[in-house]
Design a protein around this motif. Sequence first.
Motif, PDB file in Angstrom:
ATOM      1  N   GLY A 141       0.796  -1.224   0.000  1.00  0.00           N
ATOM      2  CA  GLY A 141       0.000   0.000   0.000  1.00  0.00           C
ATOM      3  C   GLY A 141       0.823   1.267   0.000  1.00  0.00           C
ATOM      4  N   ASP A 143       2.686   4.478  -1.159  1.00  0.00           N
ATOM      5  CA  ASP A 143       2.441   5.378  -2.293  1.00  0.00           C
ATOM      6  C   ASP A 143       3.177   6.691  -2.033  1.00  0.00           C
ATOM      7  N   ARG A 146       1.532  10.073  -3.263  1.00  0.00           N
ATOM      8  CA  ARG A 146       0.358  10.418  -2.464  1.00  0.00           C
ATOM      9  C   ARG A 146       0.773  11.136  -1.176  1.00  0.00           C
ATOM     10  N   ASP A 613     -14.111   1.467   6.629  1.00  0.00           N
ATOM     11  CA  ASP A 613     -15.402   1.996   6.157  1.00  0.00           C
ATOM     12  C   ASP A 613     -16.583   1.336   6.870  1.00  0.00           C
ATOM     13  N   GLN A 635     -11.674  10.495   3.394  1.00  0.00           N
ATOM     14  CA  GLN A 635     -11.198   9.188   2.934  1.00  0.00           C
ATOM     15  C   GLN A 635      -9.683   9.188   2.976  1.00  0.00           C
ATOM     16  N   GLN A 636      -9.080   8.234   3.726  1.00  0.00           N
ATOM     17  CA  GLN A 636      -7.619   8.145   3.758  1.00  0.00           C
ATOM     18  C   GLN A 636      -7.094   7.211   2.678  1.00  0.00           C
ATOM     19  N   SER A 637      -7.757   6.096   2.481  1.00  0.00           N
ATOM     20  CA  SER A 637      -7.372   5.147   1.438  1.00  0.00           C
ATOM     21  C   SER A 637      -8.640   4.459   0.956  1.00  0.00           C
ATOM     22  N   SER A 638      -8.494   3.418   0.172  1.00  0.00           N
ATOM     23  CA  SER A 638      -9.668   2.786  -0.444  1.00  0.00           C
ATOM     24  C   SER A 638     -10.654   2.235   0.577  1.00  0.00           C
ATOM     25  N   ASP A 639     -10.168   1.836   1.773  1.00  0.00           N
ATOM     26  CA  ASP A 639     -11.094   1.244   2.751  1.00  0.00           C
ATOM     27  C   ASP A 639     -10.990   1.867   4.141  1.00  0.00           C
ATOM     28  N   GLN A 641     -11.372   5.421   6.640  1.00  0.00           N
ATOM     29  CA  GLN A 641     -11.907   6.770   6.817  1.00  0.00           C
ATOM     30  C   GLN A 641     -11.220   7.438   8.016  1.00  0.00           C
TER      31      GLN A 641
END
Length: 687
Positions: A141, A143, A146, A613, A635-639, A641
């Motif tokens: 994960g 990045d 980012r 989430d 939203q911090q990443s895809s899943d 918060q």
Amino acid sequence: MARSIPIEKVRNIGIMAHIDAGKTTTSERILFYAGVVHKIGEVHYGTTVMDFMQQERERGITISSAATYCQWKDCHFNLIDTPGHVDFTAEVQRSLRVLDGAVALYCAVSGVEPQSETVWRQAEGYKVPRIAFVNKMDRVGADFLRVVEMMKDILKARPVVMQLPIGAGDEFTGIVDLLEMKAIYYDEESLGFTFETREIPSEMQALAEEYRNAMTEAAAEFDDMLLEKYLESGALTNEEIVSALRKGTIQAKITPVLCGASFKNKGVQQLLDAVIAYLPSPSDIGGVQGYTLETHEELHRNFKDDEPLAALAFKIVTDQFVGRLTFLRIYSGTLKSGAHLLNATTGKKERIGRLMRIRANQREDVEEEYAGSIVAVVGFKGARTGDTICDAAQPILLEKIEFAEPVINQAIEPKTVADQDKLNDALQKLSEEDPTFSFKTDEETGQILVSGVGELQLEIMVDRMKREFNVGVNVGKPQVSYRETIMASATADETLERQAAGKAQFARVKVQVSPNDSGKGIVFENKVADSVLPKQFVQSVEQGSREALQNGPVMSYPVLDVKVELVDATFNPAESTDVAFRVAASNAVREAMRSASPTLLEPVFEVTVVTPDKNMGDVVGDLNARRGKIEGIAQQSSDLQVIQAFVPLSEMFGYVTRLRSLSQGRASYTMKFARYEPTQLPTTSYY
């Protein structure tokens, strides 16, 4: 004896970040590559040099900032590894106060986290130049770009990318050096000691050229001649880029950003090169501002060995082998073992018994140290954190370090009568070490109350009493440290007439109390002329007023944000005394406070929760039930918060257990003191 290392070759730096970003791991690699240690210590094995306290090794976190020194190439590094937990932010604060530069570490997965932002703001407050290191590029994960964007959005920083990672997670194999436009690959068998330089992978060539151009443009902005050259030719030499970026970094206008994976021994040596290239030496800072002792006029000291001595005590440590250690940052002059000096803050003389360089928990005696150095002294008896140590013949007073007020109380008592004296001694030493930790004895109950800024801090202090000082204690539950204020204005007129020790005492005081602006504290104003009340009695009135506000009318907590005005007074030349006016003023202020709509204030904390989430609804509902005010959800990443809220401290005890239950252990949170707000508890006066 002249200094062996020029001041231009000295770097006083700290490593700062959110908890678990890899500060101590990076520090251990620095010591390894610098040849200080021959085996890398690991946090998870409890074998690190920098985390040497037993509590640090057991918990895997840094609790106390640790100082060390090393050589890298031709430069001398004084390095401080700071804690990442919010309860120990004071350690970061006092370190940044005396450092010339800092390395801001960020996890490549989590990015800019709450405590990262806190220490960044502290560094801004002290105008400390920074470079950034995006660590843990080997994690799933990760990045890099980012994190760079988060620095822009959250910190409002201006990052300048100096390196690009080659791959991420399990595929992270090296870095691209945008200055040399080469790829660097590390030899894992040598623990990263050796590395190989190759051509940039073809698939990264376009991206590397894009960020190389952005780096060159940023450099051109800090030199008019370079800007003209860049506009004409579109290129600058590497030496010109480094020189210009160094200027921008020292001015704290840009932040060079590097990347790597400290645990996998990748990128740390290039980080050390960047510290030399971009962060300042003491001579680049120029000097330090101070004040004269009597008139408080500004004074300037240059960072030179032949200037009068000016040093700041920034840390006190009780060492079981040598006793009380006082850590000093020498700003100007030369410090010699055996010297007699002045503590400008207290006005008392101090003598240096021993002068030492410190490497974590190891010590090396030296005879003298010079401007720009960080040293430890044995022999100081009265020095506290923030005190100025200087030449008695040419004194100077440096700016003190301001720390957060304690917001949590806890009752403790010795287990046996034999522990009583040892407990008092332990509390005194611990409060000297940590300026956010204090203790007092409740006059009504006789209980000893310890105060701090967080539950973990108090837990660590109690553990240290048992282990280091061999004191058995019983501990009560943590309690909130409330404050008081007033919501209206009121006036009181108090006359004191009495006989004491065969002498008449007379004083009459009329005061008005009114609410002050939030954060302004206690303010005293004299509204009467000298002919009405001499200045010596005005000082007594102010002293009595401030004493009265140490215990408010609601529940005897300290009072915040109140203005006291002396509006009238009467004195008798034959019978008036300082004591009489102090007592009369104290009584008048107490009387006025009772009539000024007093109210209780409770500490409110800014709470940041990172949750999956699917658990967000439960977490938000629980915060609302705790009287929390939700400020935002992002939203911090895809899943994941990020929930930001303000919650009264009284509702946060035991929250870690509840949060684990709500999220099956996947959510985490941080909290820091934000402000005091009126509470809903009853406000019956106890005066």
